[in-house]
Design a protein around this motif. Sequence first.
Motif, mmCIF file in Angstrom:
data_model
loop_
_atom_site.group_PDB
_atom_site.id
_atom_site.type_symbol
_atom_site.label_atom_id
_atom_site.label_comp_id
_atom_site.label_asym_id
_atom_site.label_seq_id
_atom_site.Cartn_x
_atom_site.Cartn_y
_atom_site.Cartn_z
ATOM 1 N N THR A 110 6.691 13.497 -29.671
ATOM 2 C CA THR A 110 6.803 13.120 -31.223
ATOM 3 C C THR A 110 5.863 12.188 -31.558
ATOM 4 O OG1 THR A 110 9.094 13.867 -30.747
ATOM 5 C CG2 THR A 110 8.565 12.372 -32.336
ATOM 6 N N LEU A 114 3.282 13.038 -34.953
ATOM 7 C CA LEU A 114 3.469 12.046 -36.064
ATOM 8 C C LEU A 114 1.946 11.525 -36.242
ATOM 9 C CD1 LEU A 114 6.795 10.070 -35.602
ATOM 10 C CD2 LEU A 114 6.270 12.204 -37.187
ATOM 11 N N LEU A 119 2.004 11.108 -40.147
ATOM 12 C CA LEU A 119 3.415 10.960 -40.789
ATOM 13 C C LEU A 119 3.554 9.573 -40.184
ATOM 14 C CD1 LEU A 119 4.689 14.418 -39.978
ATOM 15 C CD2 LEU A 119 3.681 13.477 -42.146
ATOM 16 N N ILE A 122 8.364 6.876 -41.808
ATOM 17 C CA ILE A 122 9.572 7.897 -41.303
ATOM 18 C C ILE A 122 11.009 7.452 -41.571
ATOM 19 C CG2 ILE A 122 10.437 8.960 -39.127
ATOM 20 C CD1 ILE A 122 7.619 9.755 -39.997
ATOM 21 N N ILE A 145 4.328 3.612 -35.842
ATOM 22 C CA ILE A 145 5.165 4.619 -36.737
ATOM 23 C C ILE A 145 6.152 3.475 -37.325
ATOM 24 C CG2 ILE A 145 6.671 6.600 -36.822
ATOM 25 C CD1 ILE A 145 3.620 7.465 -35.882
#
Length: 234
Positions: A110, A114, A119, A122, A145
Amino acid sequence: MSQPLRFPRAIGIILPSSNRVVERVARSILGAQPGIDACFTRVPYAGHPPDGYDMPAFHRAAELLAQARPNVILWNATRGALIGFEPDRRLAAFVEKETGIPCTTTALATVDYLRRHNLRRIGLVAQGADWEGLRLKQTFGAEGIDIVAGHCLGVGDNFEAAGITPEEIGLHAMRLASVPDLDAVLVWSTNLAGHALTRLARDEIHVPVLDSTTVGFESALDYMTGLFRPLAHA
Protein backbone atom coordinates in the motif's frame (compact mmCIF):
# COMPACT_ATOMS: atom_id res chain seq x y z
CA MET A 1 4.84 -40.02 -24.87
CA SER A 2 2.89 -37.93 -22.37
CA GLN A 3 3.74 -34.25 -22.01
CA PRO A 4 4.89 -32.82 -18.64
CA LEU A 5 2.03 -31.43 -16.56
CA ARG A 6 1.95 -27.64 -16.78
CA PHE A 7 1.03 -25.89 -13.56
CA PRO A 8 -0.49 -22.40 -13.54
CA ARG A 9 1.45 -19.67 -11.82
CA ALA A 10 0.30 -19.12 -8.25
CA ILE A 11 0.13 -16.54 -5.46
CA GLY A 12 0.61 -17.92 -1.97
CA ILE A 13 -1.43 -15.97 0.57
CA ILE A 14 -1.03 -15.93 4.34
CA LEU A 15 -4.06 -14.42 6.08
CA PRO A 16 -5.26 -13.93 9.66
CA SER A 17 -7.20 -16.82 11.17
CA SER A 18 -10.42 -14.81 11.68
CA ASN A 19 -10.52 -13.34 8.17
CA ARG A 20 -13.61 -13.89 6.01
CA VAL A 21 -12.84 -11.48 3.15
CA VAL A 22 -9.43 -12.20 1.60
CA GLU A 23 -10.37 -15.43 -0.15
CA ARG A 24 -13.55 -13.85 -1.55
CA VAL A 25 -11.56 -10.94 -3.00
CA ALA A 26 -8.97 -13.30 -4.49
CA ARG A 27 -11.67 -15.30 -6.27
CA SER A 28 -13.21 -12.10 -7.62
CA ILE A 29 -9.93 -10.76 -8.97
CA LEU A 30 -8.72 -14.07 -10.39
CA GLY A 31 -11.98 -14.46 -12.29
CA ALA A 32 -10.48 -11.97 -14.75
CA GLN A 33 -6.98 -13.49 -14.55
CA PRO A 34 -7.05 -16.97 -16.15
CA GLY A 35 -4.02 -19.14 -15.60
CA ILE A 36 -3.19 -17.98 -12.07
CA ASP A 37 -3.94 -19.94 -8.91
CA ALA A 38 -4.22 -18.72 -5.33
CA CYS A 39 -3.06 -20.92 -2.45
CA PHE A 40 -4.02 -19.99 1.13
CA THR A 41 -2.86 -20.64 4.65
CA ARG A 42 -3.61 -18.95 7.98
CA VAL A 43 -1.81 -17.79 11.08
CA PRO A 44 -3.44 -16.96 14.44
CA TYR A 45 -4.89 -13.46 14.59
CA ALA A 46 -3.97 -13.11 18.26
CA GLY A 47 -0.78 -13.86 20.14
CA HIS A 48 1.71 -11.66 18.30
CA PRO A 49 4.15 -9.55 20.34
CA PRO A 50 3.16 -5.86 20.46
CA ASP A 51 5.97 -4.79 18.13
CA GLY A 52 6.11 -7.69 15.70
CA TYR A 53 4.92 -11.17 14.77
CA ASP A 54 4.78 -14.71 16.10
CA MET A 55 7.57 -15.87 13.82
CA PRO A 56 7.23 -19.65 14.41
CA ALA A 57 3.63 -19.41 13.16
CA PHE A 58 4.76 -17.60 10.02
CA HIS A 59 7.61 -20.03 9.50
CA ARG A 60 5.18 -22.95 9.50
CA ALA A 61 2.65 -21.15 7.28
CA ALA A 62 5.31 -20.19 4.73
CA GLU A 63 6.80 -23.69 4.85
CA LEU A 64 3.43 -25.20 3.99
CA LEU A 65 2.73 -22.69 1.22
CA ALA A 66 6.14 -23.34 -0.28
CA GLN A 67 5.13 -26.96 -0.88
CA ALA A 68 2.58 -25.66 -3.42
CA ARG A 69 5.43 -23.75 -5.16
CA PRO A 70 3.82 -20.32 -5.55
CA ASN A 71 5.68 -17.64 -7.47
CA VAL A 72 5.20 -15.05 -4.72
CA ILE A 73 3.97 -15.06 -1.11
CA LEU A 74 1.73 -12.29 0.27
CA TRP A 75 0.89 -11.55 3.91
CA ASN A 76 -2.55 -10.08 3.19
CA ALA A 77 -3.14 -8.20 6.43
CA THR A 78 -2.79 -4.61 7.63
CA ARG A 79 -1.17 -5.14 11.04
CA GLY A 80 2.19 -3.93 9.71
CA ALA A 81 1.04 -0.32 9.52
CA LEU A 82 -0.08 -0.29 13.15
CA ILE A 83 3.29 -1.52 14.38
CA GLY A 84 5.34 0.70 12.10
CA PHE A 85 6.08 -1.06 8.75
CA GLU A 86 9.61 -2.14 9.68
CA PRO A 87 8.36 -5.43 11.18
CA ASP A 88 6.72 -6.18 7.82
CA ARG A 89 10.02 -5.57 6.04
CA ARG A 90 11.70 -8.02 8.40
CA LEU A 91 8.85 -10.51 7.97
CA ALA A 92 9.03 -10.38 4.17
CA ALA A 93 12.81 -10.86 4.25
CA PHE A 94 12.44 -13.77 6.72
CA VAL A 95 9.84 -15.59 4.59
CA GLU A 96 11.93 -15.17 1.46
CA LYS A 97 15.07 -16.41 3.21
CA GLU A 98 13.28 -19.47 4.58
CA THR A 99 11.45 -20.44 1.38
CA GLY A 100 13.41 -18.91 -1.48
CA ILE A 101 10.13 -17.37 -2.70
CA PRO A 102 9.70 -13.58 -3.05
CA CYS A 103 7.44 -12.11 -0.38
CA THR A 104 5.54 -8.88 0.20
CA THR A 105 2.78 -7.66 2.54
CA THR A 106 -0.36 -5.60 2.15
CA ALA A 107 1.00 -2.81 4.35
CA LEU A 108 4.22 -2.50 2.33
CA ALA A 109 2.38 -2.80 -0.99
CA THR A 110 0.00 0.00 0.00
CA VAL A 111 2.78 2.44 0.85
CA ASP A 112 4.48 1.60 -2.44
CA TYR A 113 1.22 2.07 -4.38
CA LEU A 114 0.47 5.44 -2.78
CA ARG A 115 3.98 6.71 -3.48
CA ARG A 116 4.04 5.51 -7.09
CA HIS A 117 0.70 7.18 -7.83
CA ASN A 118 1.56 10.33 -5.86
CA LEU A 119 -1.38 9.86 -3.52
CA ARG A 120 -0.15 11.66 -0.42
CA ARG A 121 -3.29 13.11 1.24
CA ILE A 122 -5.44 10.21 2.35
CA GLY A 123 -8.78 9.73 4.08
CA LEU A 124 -8.72 6.52 6.10
CA VAL A 125 -11.64 4.26 7.02
CA ALA A 126 -10.12 1.99 9.68
CA GLN A 127 -11.49 -0.96 11.62
CA GLY A 128 -10.37 -0.30 15.18
CA ALA A 129 -10.43 2.28 17.94
CA ASP A 130 -9.56 5.98 17.77
CA TRP A 131 -6.11 5.39 19.30
CA GLU A 132 -5.36 3.06 16.41
CA GLY A 133 -6.34 5.79 13.97
CA LEU A 134 -3.89 8.16 15.66
CA ARG A 135 -1.19 5.51 15.51
CA LEU A 136 -1.82 4.93 11.80
CA LYS A 137 -1.52 8.66 11.18
CA GLN A 138 1.93 8.51 12.78
CA THR A 139 3.19 5.42 10.98
CA PHE A 140 1.91 6.42 7.53
CA GLY A 141 3.28 9.91 8.15
CA ALA A 142 6.73 8.43 8.74
CA GLU A 143 6.44 6.90 5.25
CA GLY A 144 5.50 10.23 3.66
CA ILE A 145 1.74 9.62 3.55
CA ASP A 146 -0.48 12.19 5.28
CA ILE A 147 -3.69 10.84 6.83
CA VAL A 148 -5.60 14.12 6.73
CA ALA A 149 -8.99 12.70 7.75
CA GLY A 150 -10.20 9.43 9.15
CA HIS A 151 -13.05 7.45 10.62
CA CYS A 152 -12.47 4.52 12.98
CA LEU A 153 -15.28 2.00 13.14
CA GLY A 154 -14.46 0.94 16.70
CA VAL A 155 -14.55 -2.78 15.90
CA GLY A 156 -12.12 -4.67 18.10
CA ASP A 157 -13.19 -8.19 17.13
CA ASN A 158 -11.60 -8.96 13.77
CA PHE A 159 -14.25 -11.52 12.84
CA GLU A 160 -17.02 -8.97 13.42
CA ALA A 161 -15.41 -6.55 10.97
CA ALA A 162 -16.35 -8.84 8.09
CA GLY A 163 -20.04 -8.22 8.86
CA ILE A 164 -19.88 -4.48 8.19
CA THR A 165 -21.67 -3.83 4.91
CA PRO A 166 -20.12 -2.09 1.91
CA GLU A 167 -22.93 0.44 2.13
CA GLU A 168 -21.94 1.42 5.67
CA ILE A 169 -18.29 1.69 4.72
CA GLY A 170 -19.34 3.69 1.69
CA LEU A 171 -21.13 6.29 3.81
CA HIS A 172 -17.95 6.92 5.78
CA ALA A 173 -15.86 6.99 2.62
CA MET A 174 -18.20 9.50 1.01
CA ARG A 175 -17.99 11.75 4.06
CA LEU A 176 -14.19 11.64 3.99
CA ALA A 177 -14.11 12.27 0.25
CA SER A 178 -15.57 15.75 0.83
CA VAL A 179 -12.34 16.86 2.53
CA PRO A 180 -10.65 19.48 0.29
CA ASP A 181 -7.64 18.34 -1.77
CA LEU A 182 -7.93 14.71 -0.76
CA ASP A 183 -6.07 12.32 -3.08
CA ALA A 184 -7.81 9.05 -2.14
CA VAL A 185 -9.85 7.20 0.46
CA LEU A 186 -8.25 4.03 1.83
CA VAL A 187 -10.27 1.25 3.48
CA TRP A 188 -7.80 -0.15 5.99
CA SER A 189 -8.47 -3.72 7.05
CA THR A 190 -8.37 -6.90 5.00
CA ASN A 191 -11.48 -8.04 6.87
CA LEU A 192 -13.59 -5.07 5.71
CA ALA A 193 -15.62 -5.41 2.50
CA GLY A 194 -13.80 -2.58 0.74
CA HIS A 195 -13.46 -4.51 -2.51
CA ALA A 196 -17.22 -4.44 -3.03
CA LEU A 197 -17.27 -0.76 -2.10
CA THR A 198 -14.83 0.19 -4.83
CA ARG A 199 -17.32 -1.09 -7.38
CA LEU A 200 -20.38 0.49 -5.77
CA ALA A 201 -18.87 3.91 -5.25
CA ARG A 202 -17.20 4.74 -8.54
CA ASP A 203 -19.97 7.08 -9.67
CA GLU A 204 -20.62 8.58 -6.24
CA ILE A 205 -17.20 9.28 -4.73
CA HIS A 206 -15.03 11.47 -6.89
CA VAL A 207 -11.65 10.42 -5.53
CA PRO A 208 -10.13 6.93 -5.79
CA VAL A 209 -11.37 4.46 -3.18
CA LEU A 210 -8.62 1.97 -2.41
CA ASP A 211 -9.23 -1.33 -0.66
CA SER A 212 -6.29 -2.69 1.32
CA THR A 213 -7.08 -6.33 0.49
CA THR A 214 -7.18 -5.55 -3.22
CA VAL A 215 -4.02 -3.43 -3.20
CA GLY A 216 -2.10 -6.25 -1.53
CA PHE A 217 -3.38 -8.93 -3.87
CA GLU A 218 -2.87 -6.86 -7.01
CA SER A 219 0.70 -6.05 -5.94
CA ALA A 220 1.39 -9.79 -5.97
CA LEU A 221 -0.20 -10.03 -9.42
CA ASP A 222 1.98 -7.16 -10.59
CA TYR A 223 5.06 -9.07 -9.46
CA MET A 224 3.94 -12.06 -11.51
CA THR A 225 3.68 -9.88 -14.61
CA GLY A 226 7.03 -8.21 -13.93
CA LEU A 227 5.70 -4.77 -12.99
CA PHE A 228 7.50 -4.50 -9.66
CA ARG A 229 9.94 -6.25 -7.36
CA PRO A 230 8.66 -7.64 -4.05
CA LEU A 231 8.95 -5.05 -1.34
CA ALA A 232 11.36 -7.08 0.75
CA HIS A 233 13.86 -5.72 -1.79
CA ALA A 234 12.63 -2.11 -1.75
